[in-house]
Design a protein around this motif. Sequence first.
Motif, short mmCIF file in Angstrom:
data_model
loop_
_atom_site.label_atom_id
_atom_site.label_comp_id
_atom_site.label_asym_id
_atom_site.label_seq_id
_atom_site.Cartn_x
_atom_site.Cartn_y
_atom_site.Cartn_z
N PRO A 125 -37.90 -44.91 -2.75
CA PRO A 125 -39.28 -44.97 -2.17
C PRO A 125 -39.54 -43.29 -1.80
O PRO A 125 -38.38 -42.54 -1.61
CB PRO A 125 -39.20 -45.39 -0.74
CG PRO A 125 -37.61 -45.65 -0.42
CD PRO A 125 -37.10 -45.54 -2.15
N GLU A 126 -40.58 -42.77 -1.75
CA GLU A 126 -41.11 -41.63 -1.24
C GLU A 126 -40.54 -40.90 0.04
O GLU A 126 -40.14 -39.75 0.01
CB GLU A 126 -42.61 -41.60 -1.15
CG GLU A 126 -43.19 -40.15 -1.02
CD GLU A 126 -42.66 -39.25 -2.41
OE1 GLU A 126 -42.64 -38.12 -2.25
OE2 GLU A 126 -42.91 -39.57 -3.52
N TRP A 127 -40.28 -41.86 1.10
CA TRP A 127 -39.56 -41.44 2.27
C TRP A 127 -38.16 -40.87 2.10
O TRP A 127 -37.67 -39.65 2.51
CB TRP A 127 -39.68 -42.10 3.30
CG TRP A 127 -38.88 -43.32 3.01
CD1 TRP A 127 -39.38 -44.72 2.89
CD2 TRP A 127 -37.44 -43.70 3.43
NE1 TRP A 127 -38.51 -45.49 2.64
CE2 TRP A 127 -37.25 -44.80 3.13
CE3 TRP A 127 -36.49 -42.70 3.94
CZ2 TRP A 127 -35.97 -45.70 3.17
CZ3 TRP A 127 -35.25 -43.49 3.86
CH2 TRP A 127 -34.94 -44.76 3.74
N ALA A 128 -37.59 -41.24 1.11
CA ALA A 128 -35.94 -41.27 0.61
C ALA A 128 -35.89 -39.61 -0.12
O ALA A 128 -35.14 -38.85 0.07
CB ALA A 128 -35.52 -42.35 0.18
N LEU A 129 -37.01 -39.72 -0.97
CA LEU A 129 -36.92 -38.58 -1.82
C LEU A 129 -37.36 -37.33 -1.10
O LEU A 129 -36.68 -36.17 -1.23
CB LEU A 129 -38.10 -38.81 -2.92
CG LEU A 129 -37.69 -39.78 -4.03
CD1 LEU A 129 -38.84 -39.97 -4.98
CD2 LEU A 129 -36.57 -39.30 -4.88
N SER A 130 -38.30 -37.42 -0.18
CA SER A 130 -38.67 -36.30 0.57
C SER A 130 -37.52 -35.92 1.59
O SER A 130 -37.38 -34.61 1.72
CB SER A 130 -39.75 -36.83 1.58
OG SER A 130 -40.14 -35.64 2.52
N GLU A 131 -36.69 -36.86 2.22
CA GLU A 131 -35.35 -36.55 2.77
C GLU A 131 -34.47 -35.64 2.18
O GLU A 131 -33.94 -34.63 2.56
CB GLU A 131 -35.01 -37.40 3.45
CG GLU A 131 -35.73 -38.17 4.67
CD GLU A 131 -35.09 -39.24 5.35
OE1 GLU A 131 -35.37 -40.08 6.27
OE2 GLU A 131 -34.11 -39.97 4.77
N GLN A 132 -34.45 -35.91 0.87
CA GLN A 132 -33.41 -35.29 -0.05
C GLN A 132 -33.94 -33.90 -0.58
O GLN A 132 -33.20 -32.96 -0.40
CB GLN A 132 -33.39 -36.24 -1.41
CG GLN A 132 -32.56 -37.54 -1.03
CD GLN A 132 -32.63 -38.44 -2.40
OE1 GLN A 132 -33.07 -37.79 -3.36
NE2 GLN A 132 -32.41 -39.62 -2.12
N MET A 133 -35.29 -33.95 -0.74
CA MET A 133 -35.70 -32.61 -1.16
C MET A 133 -35.72 -31.68 -0.10
O MET A 133 -35.75 -30.22 -0.25
CB MET A 133 -37.14 -32.76 -1.74
CG MET A 133 -37.13 -33.27 -2.96
SD MET A 133 -36.23 -32.65 -4.40
CE MET A 133 -34.72 -33.82 -4.30
N THR A 134 -35.81 -32.15 1.36
CA THR A 134 -35.91 -31.14 2.49
C THR A 134 -34.46 -30.28 2.44
O THR A 134 -34.62 -29.19 3.05
CB THR A 134 -35.91 -31.97 3.80
OG1 THR A 134 -37.62 -32.66 3.80
CG2 THR A 134 -36.19 -31.08 4.65
N LEU A 135 -33.43 -30.96 2.25
CA LEU A 135 -32.20 -30.10 2.18
C LEU A 135 -32.10 -29.00 1.35
O LEU A 135 -31.34 -28.03 1.70
CB LEU A 135 -30.96 -31.06 2.01
CG LEU A 135 -30.55 -31.82 3.56
CD1 LEU A 135 -31.40 -32.81 4.07
CD2 LEU A 135 -29.20 -32.47 3.19
N PHE A 136 -32.91 -28.97 0.21
CA PHE A 136 -32.90 -27.90 -0.75
C PHE A 136 -33.15 -26.59 -0.21
O PHE A 136 -33.11 -25.47 -0.63
CB PHE A 136 -33.70 -28.16 -1.73
CG PHE A 136 -32.94 -28.96 -2.85
CD1 PHE A 136 -31.73 -28.77 -3.21
CD2 PHE A 136 -33.65 -30.18 -3.31
CE1 PHE A 136 -31.09 -29.45 -4.39
CE2 PHE A 136 -32.87 -30.92 -4.33
CZ PHE A 136 -31.60 -30.51 -4.64
N ARG A 137 -33.94 -26.70 1.16
CA ARG A 137 -34.54 -25.54 1.94
C ARG A 137 -33.44 -24.61 2.34
O ARG A 137 -33.59 -23.36 2.32
CB ARG A 137 -35.25 -25.94 2.93
CG ARG A 137 -34.75 -26.39 4.28
CD ARG A 137 -35.48 -26.75 5.33
NE ARG A 137 -34.87 -26.84 6.80
CZ ARG A 137 -33.98 -27.95 6.81
NH1 ARG A 137 -34.21 -28.74 6.05
NH2 ARG A 137 -33.28 -28.05 8.12
#
Length: 211
Positions: A125-137
């Motif tokens: 789901p999009e919410w899970a992908l978003s959480e993963q991508m946030t850590l790349f910051r």
Amino acid sequence: MAPVTDRRERQREALLEAAERTIAAKGLDGLKARELAREIGCAVGAIYNLVADLDELILRVGSRTLARLDRALQEAEARPLPGSSDPAVEQLVAVALAYCRFARANLPLWRTLFEHRMAEGSTVPEWALSEQMTLFRHIALPLASLMPQAGSADVALFTRTMFSAVHGVLALGLDEKLVAVPVAELERQIETLVRLICTGLLAGEATRARR
């Protein structure tokens, strides 16, 4: 009497905590709906009133793991290592070492982030992908400082490349099926890798600036 929604949220939280404890103790393969139901005191079918399926349950546990990882990386960013003339380099080294230490301290939960596969026909789901991508910051921001002439797309691509490099060394170093690398040596290898990458980036930027 507490509202139904309050009771449901408490039971849902109990389910997530039970699943997290199970994965931490037994790994992903140890997660069984019947055992979870028994632990939180409900029928097996009631679990699926709290989460859609086991995929969602695992992703929700993963969300908790990612939140703790995020905090660990934030703490590392706040304490960059001394030594280099460029603080972005030390920030990247600190983040890489913090990632290594988090993985070792939370090994089954960390492995679950990468080993879990959705049921056939399902997508993350999009919410899970978003959480993963946030850590790349934690990688992208210091990298952007080291690559001032690069566009955002190039920085994003190199962020994934650097993460993949560090993650690959770490995953293989912690794999007991192969020859696990001693902790101190593993951290030394990861630090060396990050510093070499940063040295190459700085040299490349210096070359472009002279043109």
